[in-house]
Write a protein that holds these residues in place. Structure first.
Motif, PDB file in Angstrom:
ATOM      1  N   LYS A 172       0.826  -1.199   0.000  1.00 14.83           N
ATOM      2  CA  LYS A 172       0.000   0.000   0.000  1.00 14.83           C
ATOM      3  C   LYS A 172       0.861   1.250   0.000  1.00 14.83           C
ATOM      4  CE  LYS A 172      -3.608  -0.223   2.498  1.00 14.83           C
ATOM      5  NZ  LYS A 172      -4.533  -0.309   3.645  1.00 14.83           N
ATOM      6  N   HIS A 173       1.957   1.234   0.788  1.00 15.27           N
ATOM      7  CA  HIS A 173       2.866   2.368   0.821  1.00 15.27           C
ATOM      8  C   HIS A 173       3.544   2.563  -0.525  1.00 15.27           C
ATOM      9  CE1 HIS A 173       3.294   1.774   5.431  1.00 15.27           C
ATOM     10  NE2 HIS A 173       2.231   2.465   5.126  1.00 15.27           N
ATOM     11  N   LEU A 174       3.841   1.442  -1.187  1.00 17.35           N
ATOM     12  CA  LEU A 174       4.556   1.524  -2.454  1.00 17.35           C
ATOM     13  C   LEU A 174       3.625   1.740  -3.636  1.00 17.35           C
ATOM     14  CD1 LEU A 174       7.083  -1.398  -1.900  1.00 17.35           C
ATOM     15  CD2 LEU A 174       7.473   1.042  -1.606  1.00 17.35           C
ATOM     16  N   GLY A 175       2.329   1.785  -3.387  1.00 11.86           N
ATOM     17  CA  GLY A 175       1.374   1.998  -4.469  1.00 11.86           C
ATOM     18  C   GLY A 175       1.197   0.792  -5.359  1.00 11.86           C
ATOM     19  N   LEU A 176       1.392  -0.442  -4.817  1.00 10.71           N
ATOM     20  CA  LEU A 176       1.318  -1.642  -5.626  1.00 10.71           C
ATOM     21  C   LEU A 176      -0.023  -2.356  -5.514  1.00 10.71           C
ATOM     22  CD1 LEU A 176       4.866  -3.107  -4.902  1.00 10.71           C
ATOM     23  CD2 LEU A 176       4.133  -1.679  -6.811  1.00 10.71           C
ATOM     24  N   LEU A 177      -0.942  -1.869  -4.690  1.00 14.85           N
ATOM     25  CA  LEU A 177      -2.255  -2.499  -4.565  1.00 14.85           C
ATOM     26  C   LEU A 177      -3.105  -2.182  -5.789  1.00 14.85           C
ATOM     27  CD1 LEU A 177      -3.181  -1.934  -0.818  1.00 14.85           C
ATOM     28  CD2 LEU A 177      -2.370  -4.011  -1.911  1.00 14.85           C
ATOM     29  N   PRO A 178      -3.986  -3.103  -6.153  1.00 12.82           N
ATOM     30  CA  PRO A 178      -4.884  -2.829  -7.281  1.00 12.82           C
ATOM     31  C   PRO A 178      -5.763  -1.624  -6.993  1.00 12.82           C
ATOM     32  CG  PRO A 178      -4.894  -5.169  -6.701  1.00 12.82           C
ATOM     33  CD  PRO A 178      -4.146  -4.472  -5.614  1.00 12.82           C
ATOM     34  N   ALA A 179      -6.053  -0.873  -8.026  1.00 10.80           N
ATOM     35  CA  ALA A 179      -6.898   0.318  -7.873  1.00 10.80           C
ATOM     36  C   ALA A 179      -8.357  -0.113  -7.821  1.00 10.80           C
ATOM     37  CB  ALA A 179      -6.653   1.285  -9.024  1.00 10.80           C
ATOM     38  N   VAL A 180      -8.793  -0.513  -6.628  1.00 13.25           N
ATOM     39  CA  VAL A 180     -10.154  -1.004  -6.430  1.00 13.25           C
ATOM     40  C   VAL A 180     -10.810  -0.201  -5.323  1.00 13.25           C
ATOM     41  CG1 VAL A 180     -11.609  -2.974  -5.837  1.00 13.25           C
ATOM     42  CG2 VAL A 180      -9.505  -3.320  -7.170  1.00 13.25           C
ATOM     43  N   LEU A 201      -9.346  -6.328   2.965  1.00 17.21           N
ATOM     44  CA  LEU A 201      -9.349  -7.287   1.852  1.00 17.21           C
ATOM     45  C   LEU A 201      -7.998  -7.406   1.146  1.00 17.21           C
ATOM     46  CD1 LEU A 201     -12.372  -5.509   1.480  1.00 17.21           C
ATOM     47  CD2 LEU A 201     -12.796  -7.719   0.423  1.00 17.21           C
ATOM     48  N   THR A 202      -6.920  -6.958   1.801  1.00 18.24           N
ATOM     49  CA  THR A 202      -5.591  -7.045   1.194  1.00 18.24           C
ATOM     50  C   THR A 202      -4.868  -8.327   1.582  1.00 18.24           C
ATOM     51  OG1 THR A 202      -4.657  -5.789   3.047  1.00 18.24           O
ATOM     52  CG2 THR A 202      -5.328  -4.553   1.093  1.00 18.24           C
ATOM     53  N   GLY A 203      -5.545  -9.211   2.320  1.00 20.02           N
ATOM     54  CA  GLY A 203      -4.948 -10.487   2.657  1.00 20.02           C
ATOM     55  C   GLY A 203      -4.313 -10.500   4.022  1.00 20.02           C
ATOM     56  N   ALA A 204      -4.475 -11.606   4.729  1.00 18.71           N
ATOM     57  CA  ALA A 204      -3.807 -11.833   6.017  1.00 18.71           C
ATOM     58  C   ALA A 204      -3.160 -13.206   5.933  1.00 18.71           C
ATOM     59  CB  ALA A 204      -4.818 -11.720   7.157  1.00 18.71           C
ATOM     60  N   SER A 205      -3.774 -14.199   6.547  1.00 15.47           N
ATOM     61  CA  SER A 205      -3.266 -15.561   6.352  1.00 15.47           C
ATOM     62  C   SER A 205      -3.728 -16.115   5.009  1.00 15.47           C
ATOM     63  CB  SER A 205      -3.747 -16.467   7.490  1.00 15.47           C
ATOM     64  OG  SER A 205      -5.173 -16.485   7.548  1.00 15.47           O
ATOM     65  N   GLY A 206      -4.791 -15.510   4.450  1.00 11.55           N
ATOM     66  CA  GLY A 206      -5.265 -15.891   3.136  1.00 11.55           C
ATOM     67  C   GLY A 206      -4.857 -14.872   2.084  1.00 11.55           C
ATOM     68  N   PRO A 207      -5.167 -15.145   0.815  1.00 13.54           N
ATOM     69  CA  PRO A 207      -4.753 -14.240  -0.259  1.00 13.54           C
ATOM     70  C   PRO A 207      -5.559 -12.948  -0.278  1.00 13.54           C
ATOM     71  CG  PRO A 207      -6.097 -16.006  -1.145  1.00 13.54           C
ATOM     72  CD  PRO A 207      -5.878 -16.339   0.296  1.00 13.54           C
ATOM     73  N   LEU A 244     -22.561 -12.146  -1.086  1.00 10.17           N
ATOM     74  CA  LEU A 244     -21.128 -12.098  -0.799  1.00 10.17           C
ATOM     75  C   LEU A 244     -20.306 -12.438  -2.037  1.00 10.17           C
ATOM     76  CD1 LEU A 244     -18.766 -11.871   1.194  1.00 10.17           C
ATOM     77  CD2 LEU A 244     -19.132 -14.292   1.771  1.00 10.17           C
ATOM     78  N   ALA A 245     -20.746 -13.448  -2.791  1.00 12.86           N
ATOM     79  CA  ALA A 245     -20.015 -13.849  -3.995  1.00 12.86           C
ATOM     80  C   ALA A 245     -20.007 -12.728  -5.027  1.00 12.86           C
ATOM     81  CB  ALA A 245     -20.630 -15.122  -4.578  1.00 12.86           C
ATOM     82  N   GLU A 246     -21.138 -12.073  -5.202  1.00 13.46           N
ATOM     83  CA  GLU A 246     -21.200 -10.971  -6.150  1.00 13.46           C
ATOM     84  C   GLU A 246     -20.330  -9.798  -5.689  1.00 13.46           C
ATOM     85  OE1 GLU A 246     -25.281  -9.999  -6.486  1.00 13.46           O
ATOM     86  OE2 GLU A 246     -25.842 -11.849  -7.564  1.00 13.46           O
ATOM     87  N   PHE A 247     -20.271  -9.557  -4.385  1.00 19.83           N
ATOM     88  CA  PHE A 247     -19.430  -8.474  -3.868  1.00 19.83           C
ATOM     89  C   PHE A 247     -17.947  -8.754  -4.116  1.00 19.83           C
ATOM     90  CE2 PHE A 247     -16.761  -7.255  -0.189  1.00 19.83           C
ATOM     91  CZ  PHE A 247     -16.743  -5.895  -0.387  1.00 19.83           C
ATOM     92  N   ILE A 248     -17.507  -9.983  -3.833  1.00 18.07           N
ATOM     93  CA  ILE A 248     -16.091 -10.335  -4.037  1.00 18.07           C
ATOM     94  C   ILE A 248     -15.746 -10.310  -5.526  1.00 18.07           C
ATOM     95  CG2 ILE A 248     -14.372 -12.156  -3.760  1.00 18.07           C
ATOM     96  CD1 ILE A 248     -15.793 -12.973  -1.187  1.00 18.07           C
ATOM     97  N   ALA A 249     -16.655 -10.779  -6.350  1.00 20.09           N
ATOM     98  CA  ALA A 249     -16.390 -10.780  -7.803  1.00 20.09           C
ATOM     99  C   ALA A 249     -16.317  -9.374  -8.360  1.00 20.09           C
ATOM    100  CB  ALA A 249     -17.472 -11.575  -8.512  1.00 20.09           C
ATOM    101  N   SER A 250     -16.913  -8.405  -7.673  1.00 22.53           N
ATOM    102  CA  SER A 250     -16.908  -7.022  -8.155  1.00 22.53           C
ATOM    103  C   SER A 250     -15.611  -6.288  -7.800  1.00 22.53           C
ATOM    104  CB  SER A 250     -18.090  -6.250  -7.568  1.00 22.53           C
ATOM    105  OG  SER A 250     -17.945  -6.096  -6.140  1.00 22.53           O
ATOM    106  N   LEU A 251     -14.750  -6.916  -7.050  1.00 17.22           N
ATOM    107  CA  LEU A 251     -13.518  -6.254  -6.599  1.00 17.22           C
ATOM    108  C   LEU A 251     -12.418  -6.351  -7.652  1.00 17.22           C
ATOM    109  CD1 LEU A 251     -13.470  -7.527  -2.893  1.00 17.22           C
ATOM    110  CD2 LEU A 251     -14.298  -5.326  -3.759  1.00 17.22           C
ATOM    111  N   LYS A 252     -12.759  -6.049  -8.874  1.00 14.90           N
ATOM    112  CA  LYS A 252     -11.785  -6.118  -9.965  1.00 14.90           C
ATOM    113  C   LYS A 252     -11.119  -4.775 -10.154  1.00 14.90           C
ATOM    114  CE  LYS A 252     -13.897  -9.942 -12.471  1.00 14.90           C
ATOM    115  NZ  LYS A 252     -14.653 -10.394 -11.313  1.00 14.90           N
ATOM    116  N   GLU A 253      -9.882  -4.812 -10.629  1.00 14.29           N
ATOM    117  CA  GLU A 253      -9.122  -3.586 -10.821  1.00 14.29           C
ATOM    118  C   GLU A 253      -9.724  -2.761 -11.934  1.00 14.29           C
ATOM    119  OE1 GLU A 253      -4.444  -2.195 -11.102  1.00 14.29           O
ATOM    120  OE2 GLU A 253      -5.014  -4.296 -11.384  1.00 14.29           O
ATOM    121  N   GLU A 254      -9.828  -1.461 -11.675  1.00 12.13           N
ATOM    122  CA  GLU A 254     -10.433  -0.568 -12.665  1.00 12.13           C
ATOM    123  C   GLU A 254      -9.461  -0.224 -13.774  1.00 12.13           C
ATOM    124  OE1 GLU A 254     -11.692   2.789 -10.401  1.00 12.13           O
ATOM    125  OE2 GLU A 254     -13.208   1.662  -9.276  1.00 12.13           O
TER     126      GLU A 254
END
Length: 263
Positions: A175-183, A209-215, A253-263
């Motif tokens: 996040k500091h380096l600006g490498l997160l997807p623009a979502v 939603l940037t991942g912890a023990s999971g992706p 929930l599935a529709e919400f997660i699927a909507s988290l695509k990079e713009e």
């Protein structure tokens, strides 16, 4: 009789003399190995060098301020605690077998205490008047050993750290380096509220939603049906059947997660 005529003045130790000697440094040219007075000549030079470095550090902090740190996230199970860079050598030392565990006191107290104690006692251990490093083997050897150890352990610590997982406050993050997807995440949506209410979801993938023990879920390429399939049957290290909710909530929930695509 004129005033003062025929009168004699004698010195008296009880009366302070007005003719004080000027504050002039002693001439050291006749003394071999000593070319100037410590005060004020040598000490003034030391202060001038120190002032130059201080101004340099001040300019550096103004030009490159410290980055804002990420807020604490108690749901981030992948937290990697790291000290500041100038303590990484001690952090690395505690990774070795004989300096950790049952020997933790040895690695955290005794060894650093002996090392820094030796540096503090150096003026008493080496009383040579020589200034050349080659003529002061004890001081030179200890200093080179200390610097080499600190550089090596710091390098090993940096090399052994998986920086892609260092995503907590006080550390370098994507996040500091600006490498997160623009979502953009709508935290007021029903899908996010369902996600937030399920401890298994937020505990593995983090509150942001940037991942912890999971992706990380941001920027995923799955469809709503594929997300639902993963939640129901699992995939990789994620077990199935972890979602606690109705079928309608699962679809939301599935529709919400699927909507988290990079713009």
């Amino acid at each position: 009789m004129q005033r003062g005529k025929g009168m004699k003045f004698v010195g008296d130790s009880r009366i302070k003399a007005n003719n004080r000697m000027p504050n002039k440094p002693k001439d050291y040219s006749e003394y071999p190995g000593k070319t100037e007075a410590f005060w004020p000549d040598f000490l003034l030079k030391e202060w001038m060098v120190g002032a130059v470095f201080l101004i340099g550090y001040l300019l550096l902090t103004v030009a490159h301020p410290s980055p804002l740190q990420a807020p604490a996230d108690p749901t981030d199970a992948s937290y990697i605690a790291l000290p500041d860079w100038y303590f990484l050598f001690m952090y690395q030392l505690l990774k070795y077998s004989y300096f950790s565990g049952a020997y933790n006191v040895l690695g955290s107290v005794i060894v650093p205490g002996l090392a820094f104690g030796a540096l503090l006692l150096m003026p008493f251990l080496d009383t040579s008047k020589e200034r050349r490093p080659s003529k002061r083997p004890i001081a030179t050897s200890l200093m080179l050993l200390s610097v080499a150890s600190m550089v090596y352990l710091t390098w090993e610590s940096v090399d052994a750290t998986d920086w892609s997982k260092v995503n907590t406050q006080g550390q370098i993050t994507d996040k500091h380096l600006g490498l997160l997807p623009a979502v953009e995440v709508d935290t007021e949506s029903d899908g996010y509220l369902i996600y937030e209410a399920n401890a298994s979801c937020i505990g593995c993938h983090g509150g942001d939603l940037t991942g912890a023990s999971g992706p990380m879920l941001l920027g995923n390429t799955l469809t709503a049906e594929e997300v639902k399939e993963v939640i129901t049957n699992g995939r990789g290290g994620m077990p199935g059947g972890m979602f606690e909710g109705t079928e309608e909530e699962l679809n939301t929930l599935a529709e919400f997660i699927a909507s988290l695509k990079e713009e």
